[in-house]
Scaffold this motif. Sequence first.
Motif, PDB file in Angstrom:
ATOM      1  N   ASP A   1      86.948 -28.327 102.604  1.00  0.00           N
ATOM      2  CA  ASP A   1      85.601 -28.143 103.165  1.00  0.00           C
ATOM      3  C   ASP A   1      85.550 -26.992 104.166  1.00  0.00           C
ATOM      4  O   ASP A   1      84.491 -26.444 104.436  1.00  0.00           O
ATOM      5  N   HIS A   2      86.708 -26.629 104.721  1.00  0.00           N
ATOM      6  CA  HIS A   2      86.848 -25.491 105.640  1.00  0.00           C
ATOM      7  C   HIS A   2      88.299 -25.434 106.050  1.00  0.00           C
ATOM      8  O   HIS A   2      89.075 -26.337 105.713  1.00  0.00           O
TER       9      HIS A   2
ATOM     10  N   CYS B   1      82.085 -30.095 108.387  1.00  0.00           N
ATOM     11  CA  CYS B   1      82.119 -31.191 107.408  1.00  0.00           C
ATOM     12  C   CYS B   1      80.840 -31.428 106.617  1.00  0.00           C
ATOM     13  O   CYS B   1      80.773 -31.201 105.420  1.00  0.00           O
TER      14      CYS B   1
ATOM     15  N   HIS C   1      93.179 -32.931 108.645  1.00  0.00           N
ATOM     16  CA  HIS C   1      92.277 -32.972 109.811  1.00  0.00           C
ATOM     17  C   HIS C   1      92.927 -33.761 110.959  1.00  0.00           C
ATOM     18  O   HIS C   1      93.734 -34.643 110.705  1.00  0.00           O
TER      19      HIS C   1
ATOM     20  N   ARG D   1      79.647 -30.494 102.646  1.00  0.00           N
ATOM     21  CA  ARG D   1      79.541 -31.559 101.640  1.00  0.00           C
ATOM     22  C   ARG D   1      78.142 -31.568 101.006  1.00  0.00           C
ATOM     23  O   ARG D   1      77.997 -31.773  99.796  1.00  0.00           O
TER      24      ARG D   1
ATOM     25  N   LYS E   1      86.348 -39.627 102.296  1.00  0.00           N
ATOM     26  CA  LYS E   1      85.326 -39.363 103.325  1.00  0.00           C
ATOM     27  C   LYS E   1      84.037 -38.825 102.702  1.00  0.00           C
ATOM     28  O   LYS E   1      84.062 -37.864 101.944  1.00  0.00           O
TER      29      LYS E   1
ATOM     30  N   ASP F   1      90.282 -32.371 103.961  1.00  0.00           N
ATOM     31  CA  ASP F   1      89.479 -31.917 105.089  1.00  0.00           C
ATOM     32  C   ASP F   1      90.306 -30.989 105.975  1.00  0.00           C
ATOM     33  O   ASP F   1      91.365 -31.376 106.471  1.00  0.00           O
TER      34      ASP F   1
HETATM   35 CA    CA Z   1      85.689 -31.274 107.807  1.00  0.00          CA
END
Ligand code: CA
Length: 461
Positions: free
Chosen positions: A296-297, A54, A216, A58, A110, A14
């Motif tokens: 995810d970014h 997030c 993250h 996803r 996650k 993440d």
């Molecule tokens: Ca995220």
Amino acid sequence: MTNKRPNILFVFPDQYRLQALGFRGDDPVHTPNLDAFAAESRVLTHAVSTRPVCSPYRAMLLTGQYPHQNGVVVNCNSNTSALGNYLKESTVCLSDVLAEAGYSQGYIGKWHLDPPNPDHNAYTEGPRGSGGVIWDTYTPPSRRHQFDFWHSYGCCDRHFNPHYWTTGAALHERIEPQEWSVKHETDVAVDYIRNANGERDPEKPFSLVISHNPPHPPYQQVPPRYLERYEDMPLETLANRANFDAQTFRGEEGAARTMRQYFAAVTGVDEQFGRMLRALDEEGLRENTIVVFTADHGDMMGSHGRIGKDLWYAESFRVPFIVRWPGRLAEGEDDLLIGTPDLMPTLLGLTGEAGRIPDEVQGINYAPALLGEEQARPTSALYWTAGAGGGGNGVQRRGILTHRHTFVVQRKGEEEQIILHDDNADPYQLRNAADANADLVESLRTELWEQLQEIEDPWAV
Ligand code: CA
């Protein structure tokens, strides 16, 4: 056995930004495992997180659909789920298709795609955001989209004290391993790869998805041994980007501290990723496993005076995407403009299951391009946002990345602003070149509008 269908190992930490790959020579990070992995992989230099937060990422990853179609437009929590913002049980996901195709499948880490479970309120002792907003939740088996091995949680940023619900566990039966989440999740992944506890059917191919929470925030929750390498690194070495501005960290000391922590988490993720690759080697699974490392970014980490994501700048919007499949995917760089909804159909294409791609999928199967076959390549990749994070400040944006430009239309109420960066001439995106390039703005706007119409985005009406 030849022509055996390939396994998939899909790892996406993440907020792991593109620049934090040592071999690129951008951030001063130590990532020896990723460097070696990239040298034997196809390295996509222009992969984007279409909606760089997030839950929307996803949902796009799993459904192959854009946010306005799959319904996950902002982050999932108790406020937004009341508006229907969560992954629907009935939506066909990558894992549903692979289950039909006969795969064993695991999800570790996650998830962040579900509404808070109705029973969760009475059960949970936290954590909650401002106003009592619930972010974390238990995902019942009916909502797992046919991942038959489960070691996951909703959304909870506690890297040293993570918790998980495992395959057969009920709501009140979560485990708390009391160690750095990346290490714990890697232990579980290595066991799955080895099939140490009979987690998967050895007669079937497997697909294992691993979603680490670090790097993250909270950045400070990183094992000290990964920090050692960065302890004496001065700010000018850490913050080597020309668009860096320490204001978001409230000064240079805070900036240096935070960047050391972020890069330390990156090094920790790298070390753990290396363990998974070695497990594949030791089990003889290297040749027949498609391994993807992405995110995810990204994280602004002080660029343009910002931290976090959800922006069109390269530090947020562009992501690592490294894919290895020995003997099938040629090593080297590839500037394919691939967006998040393309990942589901592309993975199905690589596994030979293109015929099972659901009609509702909006992304494009770029497996032929990756395999070196003839295929029309896109000239741009979409950027899509609807307010900031899970809240929303009324700002909406649509944009595109091309091989040379980043172009964004930003709306707030009736106001419209155009942002144009020449990423060749101005790689740190310090200037808005829109006013000086009216013709270019017009042609990029046309390209953006064609893309939006293609996916039936109400913006383009
Ligand atoms: Ca995220």
